[in-house]
Design a protein around this motif. Structure first.
Motif, PDB file in Angstrom:
ATOM      1  N   MET A 173       1.610  15.022  -9.429  1.00  0.00           N
ATOM      2  CA  MET A 173       1.869  13.714  -8.814  1.00  0.00           C
ATOM      3  C   MET A 173       1.738  13.738  -7.287  1.00  0.00           C
ATOM      4  N   PHE A 174       1.871  14.916  -6.674  1.00  0.00           N
ATOM      5  CA  PHE A 174       1.656  14.968  -5.218  1.00  0.00           C
ATOM      6  C   PHE A 174       0.192  14.658  -4.913  1.00  0.00           C
ATOM      7  N   GLU A 175      -0.692  15.287  -5.666  1.00  0.00           N
ATOM      8  CA  GLU A 175      -2.126  14.995  -5.489  1.00  0.00           C
ATOM      9  C   GLU A 175      -2.407  13.536  -5.796  1.00  0.00           C
ATOM     10  N   GLU A 176      -1.779  13.044  -6.840  1.00  0.00           N
ATOM     11  CA  GLU A 176      -2.061  11.676  -7.282  1.00  0.00           C
ATOM     12  C   GLU A 176      -1.649  10.676  -6.201  1.00  0.00           C
ATOM     13  N   MET A 177      -0.468  10.890  -5.611  1.00  0.00           N
ATOM     14  CA  MET A 177      -0.003   9.986  -4.554  1.00  0.00           C
ATOM     15  C   MET A 177      -0.951  10.066  -3.356  1.00  0.00           C
ATOM     16  N   ARG A 178      -1.365  11.287  -3.027  1.00  0.00           N
ATOM     17  CA  ARG A 178      -2.251  11.467  -1.870  1.00  0.00           C
ATOM     18  C   ARG A 178      -3.575  10.741  -2.095  1.00  0.00           C
ATOM     19  N   PHE A 179      -4.153  10.926  -3.282  1.00  0.00           N
ATOM     20  CA  PHE A 179      -5.413  10.255  -3.583  1.00  0.00           C
ATOM     21  C   PHE A 179      -5.248   8.734  -3.567  1.00  0.00           C
ATOM     22  N   ALA A 180      -4.119   8.255  -4.074  1.00  0.00           N
ATOM     23  CA  ALA A 180      -3.883   6.806  -4.083  1.00  0.00           C
ATOM     24  C   ALA A 180      -3.990   6.264  -2.667  1.00  0.00           C
ATOM     25  N   SER A 181      -3.297   6.918  -1.750  1.00  0.00           N
ATOM     26  CA  SER A 181      -3.267   6.443  -0.370  1.00  0.00           C
ATOM     27  C   SER A 181      -4.650   6.570   0.282  1.00  0.00           C
ATOM     28  N   LEU A 182      -5.265   7.732   0.132  1.00  0.00           N
ATOM     29  CA  LEU A 182      -6.551   7.972   0.811  1.00  0.00           C
ATOM     30  C   LEU A 182      -7.659   7.049   0.267  1.00  0.00           C
ATOM     31  N   MET A 183      -7.593   6.804  -1.045  1.00  0.00           N
ATOM     32  CA  MET A 183      -8.617   5.966  -1.669  1.00  0.00           C
ATOM     33  C   MET A 183      -8.564   4.532  -1.134  1.00  0.00           C
ATOM     34  N   GLN A 184      -7.351   3.987  -0.941  1.00  0.00           N
ATOM     35  CA  GLN A 184      -7.239   2.635  -0.382  1.00  0.00           C
ATOM     36  C   GLN A 184      -7.746   2.624   1.046  1.00  0.00           C
ATOM     37  N   LYS A 185      -7.355   3.629   1.816  1.00  0.00           N
ATOM     38  CA  LYS A 185      -7.758   3.667   3.233  1.00  0.00           C
ATOM     39  C   LYS A 185      -9.273   3.656   3.371  1.00  0.00           C
ATOM     40  N   VAL A 186      -9.925   4.583   2.638  1.00  0.00           N
ATOM     41  CA  VAL A 186     -11.374   4.708   2.843  1.00  0.00           C
ATOM     42  C   VAL A 186     -12.115   3.508   2.264  1.00  0.00           C
ATOM     43  N   SER A 187     -11.650   2.976   1.134  1.00  0.00           N
ATOM     44  CA  SER A 187     -12.414   1.884   0.534  1.00  0.00           C
ATOM     45  C   SER A 187     -12.253   0.592   1.325  1.00  0.00           C
ATOM     46  N   LEU A 188     -11.095   0.416   1.960  1.00  0.00           N
ATOM     47  CA  LEU A 188     -10.879  -0.787   2.776  1.00  0.00           C
ATOM     48  C   LEU A 188     -11.249  -0.558   4.241  1.00  0.00           C
ATOM     49  N   GLU A 189     -11.667   0.677   4.548  1.00  0.00           N
ATOM     50  CA  GLU A 189     -11.923   1.073   5.942  1.00  0.00           C
ATOM     51  C   GLU A 189     -10.743   0.693   6.818  1.00  0.00           C
ATOM     52  N   ASP A 190      -9.563   0.981   6.308  1.00  0.00           N
ATOM     53  CA  ASP A 190      -8.332   0.621   7.011  1.00  0.00           C
ATOM     54  C   ASP A 190      -7.318   1.769   6.904  1.00  0.00           C
ATOM     55  N   PRO A 191      -7.163   2.540   7.982  1.00  0.00           N
ATOM     56  CA  PRO A 191      -6.233   3.689   7.925  1.00  0.00           C
ATOM     57  C   PRO A 191      -4.786   3.265   7.722  1.00  0.00           C
TER      58      PRO A 191
END
Ligand SMILES: N[C@@H](CCSC[C@H]1O[C@@H](n2cnc3c(=O)[nH]cnc32)[C@H](O)[C@@H]1O)C(=O)O
Ligand SMILES: [Zn+2]
Length: 431
Positions: free
Chosen positions: A311-329
């Motif tokens: 779940m640590f990886e899963e949470m990290r991917f969740a956050s990073l995926m939104q950032k990169v796809s929305l181009e919004d850190p």
């Protein structure tokens, strides 16, 4: 035997209010319930009443909640990588047809080993052979929402439905309420509206929730549109699925209208970022749904499409995926993401009265992470580290229902060597 626990000198992230912390605190657990949370020093008499865990250098969070998985699929880890969902599923189903109840039991235990070791305390599972998994949950000490996934064959789902209703009757609220039993139509493309309607009717009678896959791939959208002239969530709304509490995995392809339905119907949406990335299903509009107030948790999906249950990886991917796809850190910041892995995950599974926060009155499901590591140093920001830096292997203690399932790195309820011995044997026969 004394079952009370006192965790001392620990940094607590209770997830009760916005960004509140207890820097040097204690947690007192009486039997299965959190009795007291506070700043050091703890009332001196507590010490005589409890076994002490020294939380020096550690951070306590509410146990992580894996909102959607298929635990026995750990036996299929790495078995058929790099395919799109529908092709991948055909490969999975071919092997699943041959899996025995024993195979399911040990594969599920393997997943529980991995989850306990990575700080997960609750998981929401969908598979078949659920009686054996429930026995495994009793033994492991984890908290679980269990449902027998139904895929409608040529013969219709009637027989399966009787079986699954029986499962709910036998297991719901068992194991000191650690087990919740749900009904589970697998997905709108594998179950007919009429079968789903029958399952909803049963869920009303049994007073249980429903767990399903919804709006996962573009192909699903096309299939449902061809068959029913609708989008999956609009179709489910029409046939009354959301008249019960629903745990819906994925929600990748959604119209604005459908997002409104998810919000209005208080659906617990479970985001599975790694599975969505690996199967190239797509990017779920998580930030947009959060803005609209949809209740969202995080899940790993099965280990065959992830390929871990971390779940640590899963949470990290969740956050990073939104950032990169929305181009919004600034999209899906650390605290929001941790909420999805804990308190909001509990809300999505409708068990927030039991777990999801560290506060008096809640069941004692707590994960302790050892921060005395180079990759967690310096501790500029605890929550940032939990989402962007921490690893599963940093978990030192996993506590469920007041029982220590992992004690300073050592499993207490499952013999890991026994599990891996069985897994090796099963793999050689099955795959
Ligand atoms: N195969 C069972 C019932 C289904 S259990 C849950 C099913 O979900 C499948 N599954 C796993 N991950 C996903 C996913 O991401 N989307 C859709 N199905 C999945 C999995 O292979 C398994 O067959 C039967 O005999 O009726
Ligand atoms: Zn799934």
């Amino acid at each position: 035997m004394m079952k009370n626990l006192l965790i001392t000198n620990v940094t607590i992230v209770p997830m009760t209010a916005e960004e509140s912390f207890i820097q040097n605190g204690y947690i007192f657990i009486e039997s299965d319930v959190i009795k007291d949370v506070g700043h050091t020093p703890h009332p001196p008499h507590l010490k005589e009443q409890a076994k002490i865990i020294d939380g020096e250098g550690m951070v306590a969070i509410p146990g992580l909640i894996n909102g959607h998985t298929h635990t026995p699929m750990s036996i299929l880890r790495g078995y058929a990588d790099d395919f799109p969902l529908m092709d991948w599923l055909k490969k999975m189903w071919a092997v699943e047809d041959r899996m025995t109840e024993e195979d399911i039991y040990w594969s599920s235990m393997l997943s529980m080993v991995e989850m306990i070791k990575s700080g997960t305390t609750t998981f929401c599972d969908m598979y078949y052979g659920m009686d054996r998994i429930a026995i495994g949950v009793e033994k492991s000490g984890m908290r679980a929402l269990l449902s027998q996934g139904i895929i409608e064959g040529d013969s219709g789902g009637e027989e399966l439905l009787t079986e699954t209703v029986e499962f709910v009757r036998n297991w719901d609220k068992s194991a000191n309420q650690r087990i919740h039993a749900l009904l589970s139509p697998h997905a709108p493309y594998t179950c007919s509206p009429s079968l789903i309607e029958k399952m909803v009717e049963q869920a009303h009678i049994l007073d249980c929730s429903i767990h399903t896959h919804l709006a996962e791939t573009r192909e699903e959208i096309n299939i449902i549109s061809e068959r029913h002239g609708d989008t999956p969530i609009a179709l489910m709304e029409k046939i009354g699925l959301f008249t019960r509490h629903v745990v819906a995995a994925h929600g990748v392809y959604l119209t604005d209208e459908e997002i409104d339905i998810l919000k209005r119907r208080q659906v617990g949406l479970i985001h599975n970022p790694k599975s969505n990335m690996k199967l190239a299903s797509g990017v779920a509009p998580i930030a947009q749904m959060l803005d609209k107030g949809v209740t969202i948790g995080i899940g790993t999906d099965g280990a065959a499409s992830n390929n871990t249950l971390d779940m640590f990886e899963e949470m990290r991917f969740a956050s990073l995926m939104q950032k990169v796809s929305l181009e919004d850190p600034m999209a899906l910041p650390a605290y929001e993401t941790l909420k999805m892995g804990t308190s909001r995950g509990a809300a999505a599974l409708n068990i927030v009265d039991q777990v999801g926060t560290i506060e008096a009155g809640k069941k004692a499901d707590i994960t302790l992470i050892d921060f005395r590591k180079a990759h967690l140093s310096p501790v500029n920001d605890v929550v940032s580290h939990l989402i962007y830096s921490a690893k599963a292997s940093d978990v030192a203690y996993t506590i469920v229902d007041g029982s220590v399932l992992m004690n300073n790195g050592k499993l207490t309820t499952i013999d890991e060597e026994e599990v891996t011995w069985h897994i090796e044997k099963i793999k050689n026969n099955l795959l």
